[in-house]
Structures are given as structure tokens and as C-alpha cells.
Motif scaffolding. Structure first.
Motif, PDB file in Angstrom:
ATOM      1  N   ALA A   1      11.007   6.472  -1.780  1.00 44.17           N
ATOM      2  CA  ALA A   1      10.521   5.095  -1.731  1.00 44.17           C
ATOM      3  C   ALA A   1      10.286   4.542  -3.134  1.00 44.17           C
ATOM      4  CB  ALA A   1       9.233   5.036  -0.914  1.00 44.17           C
ATOM      5  N   ALA A   2       9.645   5.327  -3.982  1.00 46.01           N
ATOM      6  CA  ALA A   2       9.385   4.870  -5.352  1.00 46.01           C
ATOM      7  C   ALA A   2      10.675   4.739  -6.146  1.00 46.01           C
ATOM      8  CB  ALA A   2       8.422   5.836  -6.046  1.00 46.01           C
ATOM      9  N   LEU A   3      11.603   5.659  -5.927  1.00 49.06           N
ATOM     10  CA  LEU A   3      12.876   5.598  -6.637  1.00 49.06           C
ATOM     11  C   LEU A   3      13.663   4.362  -6.219  1.00 49.06           C
ATOM     12  CD1 LEU A   3      14.847   6.988  -8.587  1.00 49.06           C
ATOM     13  CD2 LEU A   3      15.847   8.147  -6.599  1.00 49.06           C
ATOM     14  N   GLU A   4      13.668   4.065  -4.930  1.00 47.80           N
ATOM     15  CA  GLU A   4      14.389   2.887  -4.445  1.00 47.80           C
ATOM     16  C   GLU A   4      13.824   1.620  -5.088  1.00 47.80           C
ATOM     17  OE1 GLU A   4      17.326   0.868  -2.647  1.00 47.80           O
ATOM     18  OE2 GLU A   4      17.070   3.059  -2.571  1.00 47.80           O
ATOM     19  N   GLU A   5      12.514   1.545  -5.246  1.00 46.88           N
ATOM     20  CA  GLU A   5      11.908   0.399  -5.902  1.00 46.88           C
ATOM     21  C   GLU A   5      12.312   0.328  -7.373  1.00 46.88           C
ATOM     22  OE1 GLU A   5       9.215  -2.988  -6.196  1.00 46.88           O
ATOM     23  OE2 GLU A   5      10.452  -2.026  -4.650  1.00 46.88           O
ATOM     24  N   ALA A   6      12.348   1.465  -8.045  1.00 50.01           N
ATOM     25  CA  ALA A   6      12.762   1.483  -9.455  1.00 50.01           C
ATOM     26  C   ALA A   6      14.210   1.029  -9.599  1.00 50.01           C
ATOM     27  CB  ALA A   6      12.588   2.887 -10.033  1.00 50.01           C
ATOM     28  N   ILE A   7      15.065   1.464  -8.694  1.00 48.28           N
ATOM     29  CA  ILE A   7      16.469   1.062  -8.736  1.00 48.28           C
ATOM     30  C   ILE A   7      16.596  -0.443  -8.496  1.00 48.28           C
ATOM     31  CG2 ILE A   7      18.666   1.251  -7.499  1.00 48.28           C
ATOM     32  CD1 ILE A   7      18.001   4.231  -7.059  1.00 48.28           C
TER      33      ILE A   7
ATOM     34  N   THR B   1       0.831  -1.203   0.000  1.00 48.33           N
ATOM     35  CA  THR B   1       0.000   0.000   0.000  1.00 48.33           C
ATOM     36  C   THR B   1       0.865   1.251   0.000  1.00 48.33           C
ATOM     37  OG1 THR B   1      -1.741  -1.166   1.199  1.00 48.33           O
ATOM     38  CG2 THR B   1      -1.808   1.244   1.239  1.00 48.33           C
ATOM     39  N   GLY B   2       1.937   1.217   0.820  1.00 48.95           N
ATOM     40  CA  GLY B   2       2.841   2.357   0.870  1.00 48.95           C
ATOM     41  C   GLY B   2       3.521   2.607  -0.455  1.00 48.95           C
ATOM     42  N   LEU B   3       3.929   1.530  -1.132  1.00 54.84           N
ATOM     43  CA  LEU B   3       4.577   1.677  -2.436  1.00 54.84           C
ATOM     44  C   LEU B   3       3.597   2.210  -3.474  1.00 54.84           C
ATOM     45  CD1 LEU B   3       6.980   1.316  -4.312  1.00 54.84           C
ATOM     46  CD2 LEU B   3       6.279  -1.081  -4.625  1.00 54.84           C
ATOM     47  N   ALA B   4       2.366   1.703  -3.449  1.00 51.47           N
ATOM     48  CA  ALA B   4       1.357   2.185  -4.398  1.00 51.47           C
ATOM     49  C   ALA B   4       1.116   3.675  -4.216  1.00 51.47           C
ATOM     50  CB  ALA B   4       0.056   1.406  -4.221  1.00 51.47           C
ATOM     51  N   PHE B   5       1.061   4.121  -2.944  1.00 55.81           N
ATOM     52  CA  PHE B   5       0.886   5.557  -2.691  1.00 55.81           C
ATOM     53  C   PHE B   5       2.083   6.336  -3.196  1.00 55.81           C
ATOM     54  CE2 PHE B   5       2.116   9.131  -0.002  1.00 55.81           C
ATOM     55  CZ  PHE B   5       1.043   9.984  -0.213  1.00 55.81           C
ATOM     56  N   ALA B   6       3.292   5.827  -2.941  1.00 55.28           N
ATOM     57  CA  ALA B   6       4.506   6.534  -3.367  1.00 55.28           C
ATOM     58  C   ALA B   6       4.549   6.671  -4.880  1.00 55.28           C
ATOM     59  CB  ALA B   6       5.736   5.785  -2.855  1.00 55.28           C
ATOM     60  N   GLN B   7       4.209   5.599  -5.590  1.00 56.78           N
ATOM     61  CA  GLN B   7       4.244   5.651  -7.053  1.00 56.78           C
ATOM     62  C   GLN B   7       3.158   6.567  -7.605  1.00 56.78           C
ATOM     63  OE1 GLN B   7       4.110   1.408  -7.869  1.00 56.78           O
ATOM     64  NE2 GLN B   7       6.341   1.295  -8.058  1.00 56.78           N
ATOM     65  N   SER B   8       1.987   6.544  -6.980  1.00 58.22           N
ATOM     66  CA  SER B   8       0.922   7.451  -7.398  1.00 58.22           C
ATOM     67  C   SER B   8       1.315   8.906  -7.139  1.00 58.22           C
ATOM     68  CB  SER B   8      -0.370   7.114  -6.656  1.00 58.22           C
ATOM     69  OG  SER B   8      -1.400   8.018  -6.977  1.00 58.22           O
TER      70      SER B   8
END
Length: 292
Positions: A95-101, A11-18
Motif C-alpha cells: 500500500a505504501a509503495l503504491e502511494e510512492a509510485i 488512516t490506512g495509508l498512515a499505518f502503512a507508511q508508519s
């Protein structure tokens, strides 16, 4: 508990990406529209890249003194290198950038180099030479093209490193020319001193709004430089893996913006350079069909 923690993380990642998507939609519409033509799986990661770039580019606006800006940029360096205090994921862009990396196996050094280049934005020092401007665009706009191509290629080598370099310089110079009125009011001058000196233009001519024929000629030289890099990008386009072509869609907007500045009525310090949304989308759609 582990299952609940996993759902909370999702949920946190979805919010960060949105959140990143919303930032890019509002603050960088050209890249936002271009991303809509990219593969769906890559879009959240592209929005993370662009939101990071936008956030770092806006540091000067958010602070009252250069030292405060240096501190903010250092936080981003520390976050990328795993040295930041506290939970970096509390920042949705981070958070979103870390996931992309992580997902795309991206190197971290290009992000640090981009941050280092943005230190220039915090001060009112002149851009000394054309080579310095090209280097600045290379570490900012070119780096984003290269990273975006890695994302779209799912972290595999997409080729086109040289093409990304030329694309970024063409796109970056065009963007700086478009932003000239705003930068001038903020006391910033990105136009190289060697070109300005060729036509007798001073920093004060720009930041005080005087402008004049010399500034028009200097801007014409920079448009010619952007077109040189655009031509070099087109020559290098075959080196880009077809699967990564969508990363370069924003380049399709460079020539229309430059053409708008070619008009006799163009005043570098007062004429806004925009394209209707329908025309931007049409150019991007045509470019997307080409890379397919």
C-alpha cells in the motif's frame, strides 16, 4: 459515506507508511538514518521503497524451499503490474509503495527488475563472474538510489543515472562483504567464482567456514572493485541535481566500512563489520551538509 471512506483510506495509508518506517528502522538502519536527513515530505515514500526492498530481500528467510520463494516474488510482480488477486492494499508495504509510485510518477519496471534479480537469492548457485555481481548490485542497490533520487526530486528528472549505477555497485558490494559470515552459514556465496578461482578458493571453503588466505585476498580484490565504483561515483556526482543529492547519503558509509575490512585482524567469515551509531550519524550529517 465517501467522506468516511476517505478518512479510512488516509488512516490506512498512515499505518502503512508508519509500518514501513518501523521495518526500515529495525532491518536497514543505515538507510533509516540517511532518510532522516532527507526532506520531510519525501521520507514516507523513501521508507516505502526501502521497506519493499527489505521485504523482497528477506523472502529466502521466510520460506522453506525455493519454489515457495518464487511464488512470493511472483505475488509482488503481480501486485506491481495490477494482476494480483484480492486487495493488494491489505499488505501495508504494498500500500505504501503504491502511494510512492503514484505520487512520484515512478516507473514500475525497475521494481520488477529488482524482484527478478532477487530470484538469485533463493538458490545456492554461484555468482559466476564479476560482471554478474555488478549487474546484481545494479538491479538492486543502484535501482534504489535512482528511485530515491526521483522521489526526492518530486518525480522530475534528477540526473545522475550513471552516478546511481556506480553508487549502487559500491554500496552493494560493501554490503555483501559485510554480510559474508551470515550468507556463508546460509549456504549462499555472492563472491564471483572468477575471483575465487584466482586464489584457489572453493564454495565449500566458504560455506564450511574454512576461509583462509585465499579468501582474504579475494575479499581485498572486491574491496578494490567497490572503491573503483566509489571513485567513479564521485566523478559523476556533479551530474546529480542538487535537489536530489540526499538520495545518495548512504554512500558516505561505504569507505568507513571498507576501511574496517582493511585491518590485518579482519577475518571475512568471522569479523562483524559495524560502525558506532554516533559515527554513522556523523558521516551522514557531513554528507548532508555537502549536498545542501
Amino acid at each position: 459515506m465517501p467522506e468516511a471512506d476517505g478518512k479510512t483510506a488516509e488512516t490506512g495509508l498512515a499505518f502503512a507508511q508508519s509500518h514501513c518506517e518501523d521495518l526500515v528502522r529495525a532491518g536497514d538502519p543505515d538507510r533509516y538514518y540517511a532518510t532522516l536527513f532527507a526532506p520531510a515530505a519525501a521520507r514516507p515514500h523513501l521508507f516505502a521503497l526501502y521497506a519493499f526492498s527489505l521485504t523482497v530481500a528477506r523472502v529466502r528467510e521466510a520460506v522453506s524451499a525455493p519454489m515457495a520463494g518464487e511464488i512470493r516474488l511472483q505475488w509482488w510482480r503481480d501486485a506491481l503490474q495490477g494482476e494480483a488477486r484480492g486487495d493488494v492494499r491489505a499488505n501495508p508495504v504494498a500500500a505504501a509503495l503504491e502511494e510512492a509510485i503514484r505520487v512520484n510518477r515512478l516507473g514500475r519496471q525497475p521494481f520488477v527488475d529488482l524482484i527478478d534479480a532477487r530470484v538469485f537469492d533463493l538458490y545456492e548457485d554461484p555468482m559466476p563472474r564479476v560482471n554478474d555481481l555488478e549487474g546484481y548490485c545494479g538491479e538492486t542497490a543502484s535501482a534504489l538510489f535512482r528511485l530515491a533520487s526521483l522521489v526526492i526530486a518530486n518525480g522530475t528528472e534528477p540526473g545522475g543515472a550513471g552516478a546511481a549505477g556506480h553508487a549502487g555497485v559500491a554500496y552493494g558490494i560493501t554490503g555483501l562483504l559485510r554480510a559474508l559470515p551470515w550468507h556463508a552459514r546460509s549456504g549462499q556465496v555472492y563472491l564471483p567464482a572468477d575471483i575465487l578461482g584466482r586464489y584457489g578458493v572453493t564454495r565449500e571453503d566458504i560455506v564450511t567456514g574454512r576461509g583462509g588466505p585465499g579468501l582474504r585476498r579475494a575479499c581485498a580484490d572486491l574491496r578494490a572493485l567497490a572503491r573503483q565504483h566509489l571513485k567513479a561515483f564521485e566523478a559523476a556526482r556533479p551530474t546529480i541535481a542538487p535537489s536530489a543529492g540526499a538520495a545518495f547519503l548512504p554512500v558516505a558509509l561505504v569507505e568507513p566500512y571498507l576501511a574496517a575490512m582493511d585491518r590485518a585482524s579482519y577475518d571475512p567469515l568471522n569479523t562483524p563489520i559495524e560502525l558506532p551509531r554516533w559515527r554513522r550519524l556523523w558521516r551522514l550529517w557531513r554528507a548532508a551538509r555537502r549536498v545542501r
